[in-house]
Design an enzyme around this catalytic site. Structure first.
Site, PDB file in Angstrom:
ATOM      1  N   SER A  24      44.717 -17.412  24.678  1.00 56.39           N
ATOM      2  CA  SER A  24      44.344 -15.990  24.614  1.00 56.39           C
ATOM      3  C   SER A  24      44.881 -15.224  25.816  1.00 56.39           C
ATOM      4  O   SER A  24      44.641 -14.034  25.952  1.00 56.39           O
ATOM      5  CB  SER A  24      42.818 -15.862  24.549  1.00 56.39           C
ATOM      6  OG  SER A  24      42.218 -16.581  25.618  1.00 56.39           O
ATOM      7  N   HIS A 157      32.546  23.450   0.146  1.00 58.87           N
ATOM      8  CA  HIS A 157      33.542  22.998  -0.847  1.00 58.87           C
ATOM      9  C   HIS A 157      34.940  23.516  -0.500  1.00 58.87           C
ATOM     10  O   HIS A 157      35.783  23.660  -1.385  1.00 58.87           O
ATOM     11  CB  HIS A 157      33.187  23.451  -2.267  1.00 58.87           C
ATOM     12  CG  HIS A 157      31.752  23.252  -2.638  1.00 58.87           C
ATOM     13  ND1 HIS A 157      31.300  22.152  -3.313  1.00 58.87           N
ATOM     14  CD2 HIS A 157      30.655  24.011  -2.382  1.00 58.87           C
ATOM     15  CE1 HIS A 157      29.988  22.239  -3.482  1.00 58.87           C
ATOM     16  NE2 HIS A 157      29.569  23.358  -2.916  1.00 58.87           N
ATOM     17  N   SER A 278      60.711  19.342  13.301  1.00 59.74           N
ATOM     18  CA  SER A 278      61.296  18.488  12.269  1.00 59.74           C
ATOM     19  C   SER A 278      62.781  18.352  12.571  1.00 59.74           C
ATOM     20  O   SER A 278      63.420  19.287  13.042  1.00 59.74           O
ATOM     21  CB  SER A 278      61.086  19.139  10.905  1.00 59.74           C
ATOM     22  OG  SER A 278      62.098  18.706  10.011  1.00 59.74           O
ATOM     23  N   LYS A 284      60.038  24.300  11.440  1.00 57.69           N
ATOM     24  CA  LYS A 284      58.757  23.579  11.434  1.00 57.69           C
ATOM     25  C   LYS A 284      58.158  23.358  12.812  1.00 57.69           C
ATOM     26  O   LYS A 284      58.850  23.111  13.790  1.00 57.69           O
ATOM     27  CB  LYS A 284      58.949  22.200  10.791  1.00 57.69           C
ATOM     28  CG  LYS A 284      59.276  22.295   9.320  1.00 57.69           C
ATOM     29  CD  LYS A 284      58.041  22.262   8.480  1.00 57.69           C
ATOM     30  CE  LYS A 284      57.643  20.830   8.279  1.00 57.69           C
ATOM     31  NZ  LYS A 284      56.558  20.702   7.324  1.00 57.69           N
ATOM     32  N   ASN A 286      54.934  20.967  13.631  1.00 58.90           N
ATOM     33  CA  ASN A 286      53.967  20.094  12.961  1.00 58.90           C
ATOM     34  C   ASN A 286      52.812  19.679  13.879  1.00 58.90           C
ATOM     35  O   ASN A 286      53.033  19.414  15.056  1.00 58.90           O
ATOM     36  CB  ASN A 286      54.674  18.839  12.447  1.00 58.90           C
ATOM     37  CG  ASN A 286      55.717  19.155  11.396  1.00 58.90           C
ATOM     38  OD1 ASN A 286      55.543  20.113  10.620  1.00 58.90           O
ATOM     39  ND2 ASN A 286      56.796  18.412  11.377  1.00 58.90           N
ATOM     40  N   GLU A 291      47.214  14.998  13.375  1.00 61.53           N
ATOM     41  CA  GLU A 291      47.357  14.009  12.289  1.00 61.53           C
ATOM     42  C   GLU A 291      47.115  12.592  12.798  1.00 61.53           C
ATOM     43  O   GLU A 291      46.476  11.773  12.135  1.00 61.53           O
ATOM     44  CB  GLU A 291      48.754  14.104  11.664  1.00 61.53           C
ATOM     45  CG  GLU A 291      48.995  15.418  10.943  1.00 61.53           C
ATOM     46  CD  GLU A 291      50.464  15.623  10.631  1.00 61.53           C
ATOM     47  OE1 GLU A 291      50.913  15.137   9.581  1.00 61.53           O
ATOM     48  OE2 GLU A 291      51.176  16.239  11.435  1.00 61.53           O
ATOM     49  N   TYR A 318      27.995 -20.604  21.151  1.00 57.65           N
ATOM     50  CA  TYR A 318      29.387 -20.161  21.159  1.00 57.65           C
ATOM     51  C   TYR A 318      30.245 -20.897  20.121  1.00 57.65           C
ATOM     52  O   TYR A 318      30.095 -22.097  19.916  1.00 57.65           O
ATOM     53  CB  TYR A 318      29.988 -20.383  22.559  1.00 57.65           C
ATOM     54  CG  TYR A 318      31.450 -20.007  22.666  1.00 57.65           C
ATOM     55  CD1 TYR A 318      31.829 -18.701  22.931  1.00 57.65           C
ATOM     56  CD2 TYR A 318      32.462 -20.953  22.453  1.00 57.65           C
ATOM     57  CE1 TYR A 318      33.170 -18.343  22.997  1.00 57.65           C
ATOM     58  CE2 TYR A 318      33.801 -20.608  22.524  1.00 57.65           C
ATOM     59  CZ  TYR A 318      34.149 -19.300  22.802  1.00 57.65           C
ATOM     60  OH  TYR A 318      35.476 -18.940  22.870  1.00 57.65           O
ATOM     61  N   GLN A 323      36.566 -15.686  20.336  1.00 58.25           N
ATOM     62  CA  GLN A 323      37.728 -15.287  21.130  1.00 58.25           C
ATOM     63  C   GLN A 323      38.490 -14.151  20.443  1.00 58.25           C
ATOM     64  O   GLN A 323      39.204 -13.388  21.086  1.00 58.25           O
ATOM     65  CB  GLN A 323      38.645 -16.498  21.338  1.00 58.25           C
ATOM     66  CG  GLN A 323      39.903 -16.205  22.090  1.00 58.25           C
ATOM     67  CD  GLN A 323      40.594 -17.480  22.539  1.00 58.25           C
ATOM     68  OE1 GLN A 323      40.162 -18.132  23.474  1.00 58.25           O
ATOM     69  NE2 GLN A 323      41.657 -17.852  21.854  1.00 58.25           N
ATOM     70  N   LYS A 326      38.510  -9.923  21.310  1.00 56.10           N
ATOM     71  CA  LYS A 326      39.139  -9.116  22.353  1.00 56.10           C
ATOM     72  C   LYS A 326      40.239  -8.183  21.872  1.00 56.10           C
ATOM     73  O   LYS A 326      40.217  -6.987  22.161  1.00 56.10           O
ATOM     74  CB  LYS A 326      39.646 -10.015  23.470  1.00 56.10           C
ATOM     75  CG  LYS A 326      38.476 -10.481  24.295  1.00 56.10           C
ATOM     76  CD  LYS A 326      38.798 -11.526  25.283  1.00 56.10           C
ATOM     77  CE  LYS A 326      37.597 -12.412  25.447  1.00 56.10           C
ATOM     78  NZ  LYS A 326      37.335 -13.285  24.257  1.00 56.10           N
TER      79      LYS A 326
HETATM   80  N1  ARG Z   1      39.016 -17.840  25.938  1.00 54.47           N
HETATM   81  C1  ARG Z   1      37.680 -18.096  25.483  1.00 54.47           C
HETATM   82  C2  ARG Z   1      37.129 -16.872  24.738  1.00 54.47           C
HETATM   83  O1  ARG Z   1      37.649 -15.843  24.883  1.00 54.47           O
HETATM   84  C3  ARG Z   1      36.797 -18.426  26.626  1.00 54.47           C
HETATM   85  C4  ARG Z   1      35.634 -19.273  26.278  1.00 54.47           C
HETATM   86  C5  ARG Z   1      36.105 -20.636  25.893  1.00 54.47           C
HETATM   87  N2  ARG Z   1      35.031 -21.535  25.769  1.00 54.47           N
HETATM   88  C6  ARG Z   1      35.174 -22.708  25.173  1.00 54.47           C
HETATM   89  N3  ARG Z   1      34.138 -23.440  25.091  1.00 54.47           N
HETATM   90  N4  ARG Z   1      36.316 -23.089  24.671  1.00 54.47           N
HETATM   91  O2  ARG Z   1      36.203 -16.984  23.980  1.00 54.47           O
END
Ligand code: ARG
Length: 461
Positions: A24, A157, A278, A284, A286, A291, A318, A323, A326
């Site tokens: 990650s 309306h 444009s 134009k 825009n 938008e 967990y 993960q 994010k």
């Molecule tokens: N990179 C992981 C996350 O964002 C961190 C936690 C990892 N924990 C684990 N037990 N593998 O969730």
């Protein structure tokens, strides 16, 4: 080679695809500051409780400061093999200070670490959104005060309904963004508890002081249940949910701007700074910013939806699924922030074409309700009858192809002989808006009062 942070029981390293799906670091490096702050607070507490020596703690804090500056100066080498920001930082710490680095992870897990880092990041983001909402409300309230008496058509309306003032219309959005701000502040208040020290899921046998770390990181208190603390992502879902509502409001305003600046409406002029041309049609201009603000709502709702689905059905505590929170959160929250900034810029620069708005306000028989109200007030007619009489007069105006105030008195009297010339006094749009003095109504006096109330409230922060 097996992973040097957790590879003790592994004979082989991960498959390339495993690394790709697992790592990650490409996105969670964004949390470097929060990760380092969290580690510093943790190790200082460990020293305070004599779980590590002062000497080791000082070495660790010094090393973390070096890492912070390496990252900020672009000198830090992020490694995918080290998976995430937590292990990238810790591995570098070992390079910098040697074996003492290994003591940092005492009484902690990546599970409480990532929950802490991410809360800190979301908290900062909520504070930014709070300020941005306030800036937008201020821009709207200032415009509203200036245009408290400028008449425009009010729609239902998207058909002309009754005249309102431009200021009143803008203040409607101030109300919406104020509610959004309330949701942002509420989410912040609720999320401000510290998961650090919950460790992997069950807490720890070390004599840690969770209040100390919570306080050092600006949290109100430590979280009360370790299982919940490491597996809770409500805080980011709430942030996205508040943002989704804001995005919906922004999108409505953006849509109105798109309509208003069309040649057919011509109610507002957009500044060059927030529009584009444009490449083929030289005439134009825009409303691209509007938008795009309208469109960003899709991404923001998408992020919210992705996280709700991701969390649904996850057993405690967990799971790696989490993960995936994010990228969605980074994208959704960056999108709402950018949309707020663009809208604030557009609103500040927006120039209403008051003449065009007033002309449009008078068309479409928009003062028909004022005529009906006059029949009730002056002739004592029941409202339902007045509605019917007015409808017949509107019918006459349609046949003659004229506006309501151009229907001759004798024609009106054919519908009801008791009508007098005084009726014309309520058929102008200015009179119409001025008469709407009920609390929350569109009369310029009300609008000015409300605009000033907001300006005062916003100046207090
Ligand atoms: N990179 C992981 C996350 O964002 C961190 C936690 C990892 N924990 C684990 N037990 N593998 O969730």
């Amino acid at each position: 080679m097996s992973n040097r942070m957790w590879g003790g029981r592994f004979a082989e390293g991960p498959d390339a695809i495993m690394e790709e799906i697992n790592a990650s670091i490409d996105y969670d490096r964004k949390l470097y500051k929060q990760d380092i702050d969290g580690s510093k607070a943790h190790v200082r507490m460990l020293a305070e409780k004599e779980i590590v020596t002062r000497d080791d703690a000082e070495k660790i804090v010094g090393g973390l400061d070096t890492i912070l500056s390496e990252i900020e100066n672009g000198e830090f080498k992020f490694s995918r093999a080290l998976e995430d920001i937590h292990m990238n930082v810790e591995a570098r710490l070992a390079e910098l200070i040697g074996p003492a680095a290994g003591r940092l992870h005492t009484a902690r897990s990546r599970n409480d670490q990532v929950a802490t880092d991410f809360r800190l990041w979301v908290r900062d983001t909520l504070d930014t959104l709070d300020e941005q909402l306030s800036d937008l409300m201020l821009a709207l309230a200032e415009k509203a005060e200036t245009h408290a008496a400028d008449v425009m058509p009010g729609f239902t309306h998207l058909q002309s309904a009754q005249p309102v003032t431009f200021g009143h219309h803008l203040l409607a959005y101030v109300e919406m963004f104020a509610r959004d701000r309330g949701r942002v502040r509420d989410a912040r208040r609720r999320m401000n508890e510290c998961p650090l020290g919950s460790a992997a899921l069950a807490g720890t046998s070390f004599p840690i002081d969770r209040k100390l770390t919570a306080e050092a990181l600006g949290f109100d208190r430590p979280t009360a249940n370790s299982l919940d603390a490491v597996s809770d992502r409500d805080f980011v879902i709430e942030a996205l949910s508040a943002s989704a509502m804001t995005a919906m409001h922004l999108s409505r305003l953006a849509e109105e701007i798109v309509i208003w600046c069309s040649a057919q409406f011509g109610f507002v002029k957009l500044s060059d700074k927030f529009s584009t041309g444009s490449s083929i049609m030289p005439q134009k201009k825009n409303p691209d910013a509007a938008e795009l603000v309208r469109a960003k709502s899709g991404r923001i709702y998408g992020s919210l939806q992705a996280l709700l689905v991701m969390m649904k059905g996850l057993p405690l505590a967990y799971s790696k699924d989490m993960q995936e929170d994010k990228e969605q959160a980074f994208d959704g929250l960056a999108s709402v922030s950018l949309a707020l900034a663009a809208m604030t810029g557009m609103v500040k620069d927006l120039e209403p074409v008051t003449k065009a708005m007033k002309k449009a306000a008078g068309s479409g028989y928009s003062t028909a309700t004022d005529l009906a109200d006059w029949l009730v007030r002056v002739l004592g007619m029941p409202f339902r009858d007045a509605h019917h009489v007015t409808g017949r007069i509107v019918g006459l105006a349609v046949v003659k192809g004229v506006e309501l105030h151009k229907v001759p008195l004798d024609e009106m009297q054919k519908v009801d002989p008791k009508i007098t010339g005084e009726v014309f006094s309520v058929l102008s749009v200015d009179k119409s808006v001025r008469s709407r003095t009920s609390f929350g109504g569109t009369s310029p006096v009300n609008v000015r009062k409300q605009a000033r109330r907001w300006l005062k409230e916003l100046s207090r922060g």
